[in-house]
Design a protein around this motif. Structure first.
Motif, PDB file in Angstrom:
ATOM      1  N   GLY A 143      18.373   9.217 -20.664  1.00  0.00           N
ATOM      2  CA  GLY A 143      19.584   8.410 -20.639  1.00  0.00           C
ATOM      3  C   GLY A 143      19.905   7.942 -19.225  1.00  0.00           C
ATOM      4  O   GLY A 143      19.235   8.306 -18.248  1.00  0.00           O
ATOM      5  N   PRO A 144      20.972   7.134 -19.073  1.00  0.00           N
ATOM      6  CA  PRO A 144      21.276   6.516 -17.772  1.00  0.00           C
ATOM      7  C   PRO A 144      21.728   7.487 -16.689  1.00  0.00           C
ATOM      8  O   PRO A 144      21.719   7.144 -15.510  1.00  0.00           O
ATOM      9  CB  PRO A 144      22.391   5.522 -18.117  1.00  0.00           C
ATOM     10  CG  PRO A 144      23.026   6.058 -19.364  1.00  0.00           C
ATOM     11  CD  PRO A 144      21.910   6.704 -20.131  1.00  0.00           C
ATOM     12  N   ALA A 145      22.099   8.694 -17.068  1.00  0.00           N
ATOM     13  CA  ALA A 145      22.623   9.634 -16.066  1.00  0.00           C
ATOM     14  C   ALA A 145      21.533  10.291 -15.222  1.00  0.00           C
ATOM     15  O   ALA A 145      21.820  10.853 -14.161  1.00  0.00           O
ATOM     16  CB  ALA A 145      23.471  10.704 -16.751  1.00  0.00           C
ATOM     17  N   TYR A 146      20.305  10.235 -15.684  1.00  0.00           N
ATOM     18  CA  TYR A 146      19.223  10.933 -14.979  1.00  0.00           C
ATOM     19  C   TYR A 146      17.958  10.093 -14.932  1.00  0.00           C
ATOM     20  O   TYR A 146      17.701   9.276 -15.823  1.00  0.00           O
ATOM     21  CB  TYR A 146      18.889  12.265 -15.676  1.00  0.00           C
ATOM     22  CG  TYR A 146      20.027  13.246 -15.696  1.00  0.00           C
ATOM     23  CD1 TYR A 146      20.261  14.074 -14.605  1.00  0.00           C
ATOM     24  CD2 TYR A 146      20.865  13.338 -16.806  1.00  0.00           C
ATOM     25  CE1 TYR A 146      21.306  14.986 -14.627  1.00  0.00           C
ATOM     26  CE2 TYR A 146      21.918  14.235 -16.838  1.00  0.00           C
ATOM     27  CZ  TYR A 146      22.133  15.058 -15.739  1.00  0.00           C
ATOM     28  OH  TYR A 146      23.170  15.943 -15.751  1.00  0.00           O
ATOM     29  N   THR A 147      17.170  10.332 -13.907  1.00  0.00           N
ATOM     30  CA  THR A 147      15.795   9.832 -13.850  1.00  0.00           C
ATOM     31  C   THR A 147      14.886  11.058 -13.905  1.00  0.00           C
ATOM     32  O   THR A 147      15.028  11.972 -13.070  1.00  0.00           O
ATOM     33  CB  THR A 147      15.534   9.042 -12.558  1.00  0.00           C
ATOM     34  OG1 THR A 147      16.388   7.895 -12.534  1.00  0.00           O
ATOM     35  CG2 THR A 147      14.069   8.609 -12.480  1.00  0.00           C
ATOM     36  N   ALA A 148      14.010  11.092 -14.883  1.00  0.00           N
ATOM     37  CA  ALA A 148      13.158  12.278 -15.072  1.00  0.00           C
ATOM     38  C   ALA A 148      11.705  11.874 -15.215  1.00  0.00           C
ATOM     39  O   ALA A 148      11.387  10.843 -15.825  1.00  0.00           O
ATOM     40  CB  ALA A 148      13.609  13.058 -16.304  1.00  0.00           C
ATOM     41  N   PHE A 149      10.838  12.681 -14.634  1.00  0.00           N
ATOM     42  CA  PHE A 149       9.400  12.407 -14.730  1.00  0.00           C
ATOM     43  C   PHE A 149       8.614  13.694 -14.503  1.00  0.00           C
ATOM     44  O   PHE A 149       9.172  14.703 -14.062  1.00  0.00           O
ATOM     45  CB  PHE A 149       8.979  11.329 -13.717  1.00  0.00           C
ATOM     46  CG  PHE A 149       9.281  11.670 -12.285  1.00  0.00           C
ATOM     47  CD1 PHE A 149       8.322  12.272 -11.476  1.00  0.00           C
ATOM     48  CD2 PHE A 149      10.529  11.378 -11.730  1.00  0.00           C
ATOM     49  CE1 PHE A 149       8.596  12.573 -10.150  1.00  0.00           C
ATOM     50  CE2 PHE A 149      10.815  11.689 -10.406  1.00  0.00           C
ATOM     51  CZ  PHE A 149       9.849  12.290  -9.618  1.00  0.00           C
TER      52      PHE A 149
END
Length: 495
Positions: A143-149
């Motif tokens: 979602g827009p609250a986090y950047t995950a990878f």
């Protein structure tokens, strides 16, 4: 010199030029710090060289060198790793003749088989060179609250225990993905086949692999092998060998929670249905069991025949088996030697026990010698027919040129028989019915299934077993999994 020249020189002199007799540590030949042991040519049953019995110091130095080299190698760009591994493939091909002859004299197999092993070793480095710059992670939508990878990182120092039946290609199938992933290597080849690993390590450095990244220590498994398995600096162990030794390796590695890839035994079935072509079935079974004198964990050591084609298939197969010419691998025989006198005695004990039980031996059944000299450790190509599901020749891995035959009437019975051992490595199905082939393939408890060609597939496909055949996969893209660890990274996008 051509391969024929190298072979003829050995057959005349009984010597191979410039063989290493120590270890290979930190990019150079390292003199033996302990006693030496004779290495035997199985085709002659004669010693042809000596190698070092490694010490605690030798193994400690090798792991230390690998640990230091790993810190540098993980910082090398994936593109540069790709370039170096492609160069390894080229250097192996440039030295293919010498490597193949060493493999024959070390292991006992035929020159044609050894040449195939060397070429597949080069191809393994080529394949994983292409993977080195493609070991990507993935982005995860939270979602827009986090950047995950995720990222894939090298595990560090890897240990490799190399078997005697395929010392060249098994070395390559573990070392190539380890290097591609950014890891370093310590390898311990089998006591009966120490030389190709030493020579290949030298060639890796010649091709540009940094010093200390690949180290080879020779010696006894109970000494330096066990020391490597127990060392906490080893972060991944790749073992190919017997079930008993594999269990011991797992137990010794457990206190350090070391990652393991175990490729163990097999009792692989070739199932032939009534609609299969008897000639093709016989040909498939022939190559499945008599290649490399049956000394293959994935050999088709069980032939499960529909009763309606039993007589025709076995007639063709027994006739072909009886004509096989055994001999020294450098003299172009049909089948090479058994790797050691000890293993020859084990094969003979299995077959003698079957005879004592009254088994139907269609052909073979005893030790033999080189067709020309009478020397060497050889076993006749053997076919044992009409065995019960609980017969030891069905349940136990013989690891030689011995085919055990079972009969069935229904598809359900065929699957039950095929799955009726403690092993689950590979299997093959011969039928003209595509639906049946897919049903049976799906019902098999094993790691790999082929249809109408026992040795179908290649290094691009994952290889490994279920049940007591081990766990983990080598070759293919999946072969990289053992040498990487996944890390998840999440960034808050809040202002």
């Amino acid at each position: 010199m051509t391969v024929q020249d190298i072979a003829q020189d050995y057959l005349t002199t009984g010597k191979l030029d410039a063989l290493p007799d120590g270890h290979f540590i930190a990019g150079k030949r390292t003199p033996a710090s302990n006693k030496k042991m004779e290495s035997f040519d199985p085709g002659r049953a004669e010693a042809f060289a000596e190698f070092s019995l490694g010490s605690d110091t030798d193994m400690d130095n090798a792991i230390d060198a690998a640990e230091k080299a790993a810190l540098h190698w993980r910082q090398v760009s994936p593109a540069e790793r790709c370039r170096i591994l492609n160069n390894v493939a080229r250097v192996f091909r440039d030295n293919a003749d010498r490597l193949a002859v060493i493999e024959v004299v070390d292991s006992g197999k035929t020159l044609a088989e050894a040449q195939g092993d060397v070429q597949s070793s080069a191809r393994l480095f080529e394949y994983y060179a292409g993977a080195a710059d493609k070991l990507d992670g993935r982005s995860v939508n939270l979602g827009p609250a986090y950047t995950a990878f995720t990222v894939r990182e090298p595990v560090g120092v890897t240990g490799h225990i190399i078997p005697w039946n395929y010392p060249t290609s098994t070395f390559a199938r573990g070392v190539a993905p380890a290097l591609a992933a950014g890891c370093s290597v310590v390898a311990k080849p089998a006591e009966t086949t120490p030389f190709t690993a030493l020579v290949m390590a030298e060639l890796l450095c010649e091709a540009g692999v940094p010093d200390g990244l690949v180290n080879v220590v020779t010696g006894l498994g109970s000494d330096v092998g066990a020391q490597m398995v127990r060392d906490p600096r080893i972060k991944q162990l790749t073992f190919t060998g017997s079930v008993t030794t594999g269990i011991n390796v797992a137990q010794m590695a457990a206190p350090n929670v070391t990652r393991l890839t175990l490729e163990l035994g097999g009792k692989s079935p070739l199932i032939a249905f009534a609609d299969a072509d008897p000639e093709k079935v016989a040909d498939g079974a022939y190559w499945a069991i008599f290649s490399n004198s049956g000394q293959i964990c994935s050999a088709g050591s069980r032939l499960i025949l529909h009763k309606s084609i039993r007589d025709e298939v076995l007639s063709i197969l027994a006739e072909r088996a009886a004509k096989i010419r055994t001999g020294h691998g450098l003299t172009a025989p049909d089948m090479g030697a058994i790797n050691s006198e000890l293993h020859l005695s084990r094969i003979k004990a299995h077959v003698d026990a079957a005879k004592a039980r009254g088994a139907n031996i269609l052909t073979g059944g005893d030790t033999t010698g080189d067709a020309e000299t009478g020397k060497g450790w050889f076993f006749q190509p053997t076919v044992i027919a009409d065995l019960a599901p609980n017969d030891p020749a069905i349940q136990e891995e013989i690891f030689g040129p011995v085919l055990s035959v079972q009969l069935f009437e229904s598809e359900e019975e065929a699957v039950t028989l095929a799955n009726g051992t403690d092993f689950g490595l590979i299997a093959s199905v011969y039928t003209n019915d595509v639906g049946r082939a897919m049903r049976v393939a799906g019902a098999m408890d094993c790691g790999q299934v082929s249809v109408n060609d026992y040795w179908a597939g290649g290094l691009e496909l994952p290889f490994g077993g279920n049940k007591k055949s081990g766990y983990g996969r080598e070759k293919g893209w999946e072969g990289l999994d053992a040498y990487t660890k996944v890390k998840s990274i999440t960034i808050s996008n809040a202002s």
